[in-house]
Design an enzyme around this catalytic site. Structure first.
Site, mmCIF file in Angstrom:
data_model
loop_
_atom_site.group_PDB
_atom_site.id
_atom_site.type_symbol
_atom_site.label_atom_id
_atom_site.label_comp_id
_atom_site.label_asym_id
_atom_site.label_seq_id
_atom_site.Cartn_x
_atom_site.Cartn_y
_atom_site.Cartn_z
ATOM 1 N N SER A 50 0.748 -1.270 -0.036
ATOM 2 C CA SER A 50 -0.020 -0.031 -0.114
ATOM 3 C C SER A 50 0.862 1.338 -0.123
ATOM 4 O O SER A 50 0.626 2.022 -0.743
ATOM 5 C CB SER A 50 -0.960 0.077 1.063
ATOM 6 N N GLN A 54 1.200 3.910 -6.452
ATOM 7 C CA GLN A 54 1.756 5.283 -7.134
ATOM 8 C C GLN A 54 0.316 6.081 -7.762
ATOM 9 O O GLN A 54 -0.034 6.875 -7.103
ATOM 10 C CB GLN A 54 2.578 5.357 -8.106
ATOM 11 N N GLY A 56 -3.183 5.470 -7.888
ATOM 12 C CA GLY A 56 -4.428 5.915 -6.957
ATOM 13 C C GLY A 56 -5.328 4.762 -6.848
ATOM 14 O O GLY A 56 -5.277 3.788 -7.055
ATOM 15 N N GLU A 121 -6.298 5.807 -16.651
ATOM 16 C CA GLU A 121 -5.441 4.591 -16.691
ATOM 17 C C GLU A 121 -5.738 3.622 -17.727
ATOM 18 O O GLU A 121 -6.999 3.410 -18.109
ATOM 19 C CB GLU A 121 -5.142 4.017 -15.451
ATOM 20 N N HIS A 343 3.889 -8.320 -9.652
ATOM 21 C CA HIS A 343 3.388 -6.883 -9.255
ATOM 22 C C HIS A 343 2.227 -7.095 -8.103
ATOM 23 O O HIS A 343 2.056 -6.518 -7.052
ATOM 24 C CB HIS A 343 3.215 -5.691 -10.274
ATOM 25 N N ARG A 378 -6.057 -8.016 -13.120
ATOM 26 C CA ARG A 378 -6.462 -6.756 -12.209
ATOM 27 C C ARG A 378 -6.882 -5.616 -13.156
ATOM 28 O O ARG A 378 -5.697 -5.079 -13.597
ATOM 29 C CB ARG A 378 -5.782 -6.810 -11.012
HETATM 30 C C1 LIG Z 1 4.705 -0.215 -6.401
HETATM 31 C C2 LIG Z 1 3.387 -0.737 -6.263
HETATM 32 C C3 LIG Z 1 2.204 0.275 -6.752
HETATM 33 C C4 LIG Z 1 1.071 -0.021 -6.771
HETATM 34 N N1 LIG Z 1 0.300 1.050 -7.534
HETATM 35 C C5 LIG Z 1 -1.115 0.807 -7.094
HETATM 36 C C6 LIG Z 1 -2.217 1.797 -7.658
HETATM 37 O O1 LIG Z 1 -1.826 3.092 -7.902
HETATM 38 N N2 LIG Z 1 -3.279 1.328 -7.298
HETATM 39 C C7 LIG Z 1 -3.936 0.218 -6.901
HETATM 40 O O2 LIG Z 1 -5.261 0.266 -6.641
HETATM 41 N N3 LIG Z 1 -3.061 -0.544 -6.422
HETATM 42 C C8 LIG Z 1 -1.847 -0.513 -6.643
HETATM 43 N N4 LIG Z 1 -0.725 -1.493 -6.108
HETATM 44 C C9 LIG Z 1 -1.540 -2.612 -5.448
HETATM 45 C C10 LIG Z 1 -1.731 -1.990 -4.098
HETATM 46 O O3 LIG Z 1 -0.735 -1.238 -3.419
HETATM 47 C C11 LIG Z 1 -1.925 -3.339 -3.117
HETATM 48 O O4 LIG Z 1 -2.563 -4.491 -3.828
HETATM 49 C C12 LIG Z 1 -2.498 -3.068 -1.984
HETATM 50 O O5 LIG Z 1 -2.150 -1.922 -1.440
HETATM 51 C C13 LIG Z 1 -2.607 -4.275 -0.971
HETATM 52 O O6 LIG Z 1 -3.020 -3.775 0.182
HETATM 53 P P1 LIG Z 1 -3.004 -4.756 1.194
HETATM 54 O O7 LIG Z 1 -3.390 -3.896 2.657
HETATM 55 O O8 LIG Z 1 -3.987 -5.941 1.199
HETATM 56 O O9 LIG Z 1 -1.531 -5.267 1.616
HETATM 57 P P2 LIG Z 1 -0.297 -4.459 1.792
HETATM 58 O O10 LIG Z 1 -0.425 -2.845 1.711
HETATM 59 O O11 LIG Z 1 0.748 -5.278 1.259
HETATM 60 O O12 LIG Z 1 0.114 -4.717 3.494
HETATM 61 C C14 LIG Z 1 0.346 -5.995 3.967
HETATM 62 C C15 LIG Z 1 0.908 -5.542 5.495
HETATM 63 O O13 LIG Z 1 0.751 -7.032 6.238
HETATM 64 C C16 LIG Z 1 2.102 -7.067 6.678
HETATM 65 N N5 LIG Z 1 2.413 -8.244 6.918
HETATM 66 C C17 LIG Z 1 2.591 -9.372 5.976
HETATM 67 N N6 LIG Z 1 2.867 -10.557 6.450
HETATM 68 C C18 LIG Z 1 2.967 -10.455 8.019
HETATM 69 C C19 LIG Z 1 2.848 -11.316 8.845
HETATM 70 N N7 LIG Z 1 3.275 -12.602 8.900
HETATM 71 N N8 LIG Z 1 2.525 -11.061 10.258
HETATM 72 C C20 LIG Z 1 2.397 -9.634 10.381
HETATM 73 N N9 LIG Z 1 2.115 -8.704 9.341
HETATM 74 C C21 LIG Z 1 2.309 -9.051 8.015
HETATM 75 C C22 LIG Z 1 2.790 -6.145 6.130
HETATM 76 O O14 LIG Z 1 3.976 -5.929 6.944
HETATM 77 C C23 LIG Z 1 2.060 -4.996 5.936
HETATM 78 O O15 LIG Z 1 1.902 -4.178 6.699
HETATM 79 C C24 LIG Z 1 0.557 -1.230 -6.283
HETATM 80 C C25 LIG Z 1 1.373 -2.084 -5.651
HETATM 81 C C26 LIG Z 1 2.701 -1.778 -5.771
HETATM 82 C C27 LIG Z 1 3.861 -2.663 -5.074
#
Ligand SMILES: Cc1cc2nc3c(=O)[nH]c(=O)nc-3n(C[C@H](O)[C@H](O)[C@H](O)COP(=O)(O)OP(=O)(O)OC[C@H]3O[C@@H](n4cnc5c(N)ncnc54)[C@H](O)[C@@H]3O)c2cc1C
Length: 509
Positions: A50, A54, A56, A121, A343, A378
């Site tokens: 998250s 970049q 949105g 996009e 990604h 996606r």
């Molecule tokens: C560079 C980049 C750019 C992106 N741009 C976009 C965009 O513009 N728009 C969009 O919609 N998506 C985008 N994405 C995808 C999107 O960011 C992610 O799919 C989304 O943020 C996932 O959110 P989440 O809360 O599920 O997981 P994450 O944000 O990955 O959070 C996972 C959390 O779990 C924790 N964790 C992991 N394993 C454990 C464990 N065993 N025990 C305790 N904690 C743990 C980590 O430390 C972290 O805090 C992008 C991804 C990347 C990498």
């Protein structure tokens, strides 16, 4: 089993401090003012996918020029026949209210004289991406963290790694076992949400940070849950490869802004593969680059920004320009070496539209979940949307169901972790193997070879009471790799991001 296991309990336990976990915790604190909520992050505040987002969040905010039907249609088209249409509709229709919620929590999306500055996009038929310059994820996470830190009922704990689901004798999930360098702790809870994100670290090249080791997926597998659509991994075509450091995403919006992919001879090679050239969709561009890399002697391709107005570039993409300079690259004079990199995991732990899994007491949200929104691919900026909407729905779903006491039930002992001799070498071997044989282009021969290598490494793991955090990451990645390979072997047809060259010969059709 472990002498040093400590016990603690709470009402709602959240693994993951990305957008899904943080927004779930805030909703729960609102809905259940008496509940004690604990949020764990394996790393620091910055260690999540998250934080690095970049572009949105996609949501229909301008009903004069956009509609739910169009957003649904675009999502289904990207998903290439494998989305669940009812889920797509639910998530898309709840998008605007979750955007208003973010604004209420304090987020200032970029605006212009007419209102929100909505970007368009790839794959979207309208301007519908809300953003904050090129650091949307960082801004959203900061706003959520700020609110969480002020909330007396939420305890946010960094550097806490969940290594097993706690399962009661009745089969219910009763919390998580945490692992640190000091030993283990059982953190019991009435409800547990896994929001642990993706598994980009399975691959040699990835846009994901180091924490993305598929822990939630592996925890589910260890508890006997099945994963779904694991073959569908979206590769981003333009990730700046930083040997020895973190690979860095160069947003698709750069190509929309005029950046061009070139090979060593400085040819605009993508036109050999597709009439849209560098502006073709992510999966086509990734496969075009793969084909080009295979036919270029030094196996390198670049993103060329030299011809762009450098002042406008620095204003529109401040984070990217800063990172290039940090890496010693001057975008006005030098082309930037790029490669397709893992990604986004479209598959995951199956859940219903309330985030509930097959295991009672366990919810999922965000990238670790498979809801049916993304299908085989996606649509850009739909993942933050899914994380926000599903976190809200999952929090709401607990309304009539907060009475479970996790301390009333005896736990089933989790199995011991495994230690892998030469763990670091094995990890880099696995990442290279996955990139070559289970990457953008796959075939049965490569998949079978990868399968037997993964099984071989897994067999070398020896059960131990104490093993390192590196062992845990490797064990998790091996289990996820197995699931990705198995699902890739089982698919009869190519859809979306899954391309098997033994099913279809032209990689860019
Ligand atoms: C560079 C980049 C750019 C992106 N741009 C976009 C965009 O513009 N728009 C969009 O919609 N998506 C985008 N994405 C995808 C999107 O960011 C992610 O799919 C989304 O943020 C996932 O959110 P989440 O809360 O599920 O997981 P994450 O944000 O990955 O959070 C996972 C959390 O779990 C924790 N964790 C992991 N394993 C454990 C464990 N065993 N025990 C305790 N904690 C743990 C980590 O430390 C972290 O805090 C992008 C991804 C990347 C990498």
């Amino acid at each position: 089993m472990e002498a040093s296991t400590k016990e603690e309990s709470c009402d709602i336990l959240v693994a993951g401090a990305g957008v899904a976990g943080l927004s779930f915790a805030l909703h729960c604190a609102d809905f259940y003012p008496q509940a004690k909520i604990v949020v764990l992050s394996k790393g620091s505040a910055e260690d999540s996918n998250s934080f690095y987002a970049q572009g949105g969040v996609a949501a229909v905010m301008d009903s004069n020029h956009d509609s739910f039907e169009d957003h649904i249609k675009d999502t289904l088209q990207a998903g290439d026949g494998l989305c669940d249409e009812a889920v797509v509709r639910e998530i898309v229709e709840e998008g605007p209210s979750q955007m208003r919620q973010l604004m209420y929590w304090g987020l200032d999306f970029d605006a212009n004289a007419k209102g929100l500055d909505l970007a368009r996009e790839g794959g979207h038929s309208a301007h519908r991406v809300l953003h904050v310059k090129d650091h949307s994820g960082r801004s959203i996470v900061s706003v959520l963290l700020h609110r969480i830190e002020q909330h007396p009922n939420i305890s946010l704990r960094y550097h806490q790694q969940a290594d097993r689901l706690l399962i009661g004798k009745s089969g219910r999930c009763l919390g998580l076992r945490l692992r640190s360098s000091n030993g283990y702790q059982n953190l019991k809870a009435s409800w547990t949400l896994l929001a642990t994100g993706g598994a980009g670290q399975l691959y040699r090249y990835t846009s994901n940070p180091e924490v993305a080791t598929g822990d939630g997926l592996a925890l589910a597998l260890k508890a006997g849950l099945e994963l779904k659509k694991m073959a569908y991994i979206q590769f981003h075509p333009t990730v700046m490869i930083n040997n020895g450091g973190r690979d860095f995403l160069l947003s698709e919006a750069l190509r929309g802004f005029g950046a061009i992919l070139r090979n060593d001879a400085e040819e605009d090679f993508m036109f050999k593969y597709h009439p849209s050239g560098s502006l073709a969709t992510r999966d086509i561009v990734s496969r075009g680059i793969y084909a080009e890399l295979a036919s270029t002697p030094n196996r390198k391709v670049y993103l060329d920004l030299r011809h762009l107005d450098q002042e406008v570039l620095a204003h529109r993409f401040p984070t990217i320009v800063k990172e290039l300079k940090k890496q010693g690259l001057n975008p006005e004079l030098q082309m930037v070496p790029v490669a397709p990199a893992a990604h986004y995991f479209c598959g995951g732990i199956p859940s219903d539209v309330q985030g509930r899994t097959a295991l009672e007491g366990l919810l999922v949200a965000g990238e670790v979940a498979y809801t049916g929104l993304h299908g085989a691919n996606r649509l850009a900026s739909n993942s933050l949307l899914e994380a926000l909407v599903m976190a809200h729905k999952a929090a709401l779903s607990l309304k009539d169901d907060m009475q479970v006491d996790p301390n009333q039930e005896e736990l089933v002992n989790p199995e011991a972790p495994r230690h892998f001799p030469m763990v670091d070498t094995k990890l880099s071997y696995l990442q290279q193997l996955m990139f070559e044989k289970v990457g953008v282009i796959r075939d049965e021969e490569g998949l079978r070879a990868a399968q037997s290598e993964v099984d071989f490494i897994l067999r070398q793991g020896v059960e131990r009471e104490q093993s390192s955090l590196a062992d845990l990451a490797l064990e998790n990645l091996l289990l996820v790799a197995k699931a990705v390979i198995q699902d890739s072997l089982e698919q009869d047809e190519n859809h979306g991001v899954l391309f098997r060259s033994d099913r279809q010969s032209n990689p860019v059709l």
